[in-house]
Design an enzyme around this catalytic site. Structure first.
Site, mmCIF file in Angstrom:
data_model
loop_
_atom_site.group_PDB
_atom_site.id
_atom_site.type_symbol
_atom_site.label_atom_id
_atom_site.label_comp_id
_atom_site.label_asym_id
_atom_site.label_seq_id
_atom_site.Cartn_x
_atom_site.Cartn_y
_atom_site.Cartn_z
ATOM 1 N N CYS A 96 42.769 40.779 44.950
ATOM 2 C CA CYS A 96 42.867 41.643 43.767
ATOM 3 C C CYS A 96 42.272 40.942 42.542
ATOM 4 C CB CYS A 96 44.322 41.967 43.468
ATOM 5 S SG CYS A 96 45.144 42.958 44.717
ATOM 6 N N GLU B 49 43.558 40.544 39.590
ATOM 7 C CA GLU B 49 44.499 39.682 38.872
ATOM 8 C C GLU B 49 44.534 38.281 39.460
ATOM 9 O OE1 GLU B 49 44.902 42.653 40.173
ATOM 10 O OE2 GLU B 49 46.611 43.720 39.356
#
Ligand code: THU
Length: 131
Positions: free
Chosen positions: A53, A55
């Site tokens: 991801c 993040e």
């Protein structure tokens, strides 16, 4: 808005998203305690579970360059809805950044700030392992 530059950096990172399978592009930007910004995007794989991801890309970049204290992370996608971080990213954020501000921004530029502790209220963390 307090985190205007951080959100802008996360929005820019969307264009580097490698997401041929989901076509869901995500950008993130993490703000270090020293004021530096590290960006990340989601990077997918034909072996789907190897996808990372946005993040975690951003945080891992920062940690790999010695940063261990953070103030905030911004998460942006092309979606009209906000894109809340997945469970795995909440866990990683807590481990590496603690109770930071999480700024969600949608395609229209609306933003919402939430504390990580609100997103992950009863965590399994380092304290849990102490016995
Ligand atoms: N994704 C992120 O980048 N961050 C999240 O917190 C949620 C999901 C990505 C992973 C995958 O490439 C795509 O969005 C669809 O799940």
């Amino acid at each position: 808005m307090k985190y205007h530059n951080l959100v802008k950096a996360a929005r820019k990172a969307i264009k580097f998203s490698y997401s041929p399978y989901s076509r869901f592009r995500v950008g993130a930007a993490v703000l270090t305690a020293s004021g530096k910004i590290y960006t990340g995007c989601n990077i997918e794989n034909s072996s789907f579970s190897l996808t990372i991801c946005a993040e975690r890309t951003a945080l891992f970049k920062a940690v790999s360059e010695r940063h261990r204290k953070f103030r905030a992370i911004a998460i942006v996608s092309d979606n009209k809805e906000f894109t809340p971080p997945c469970g795995a990213c909440r866990q990683v954020m807590l481990e590496l950044a603690g109770d930071i501000d999480v700024i969600l921004s949608n395609a229209n530029g609306n933003t919402k700030i939430v504390k990580l502790n609100t997103l992950l209220p009863i965590p399994f963390d380092a304290k849990t392992l102490k016995h």
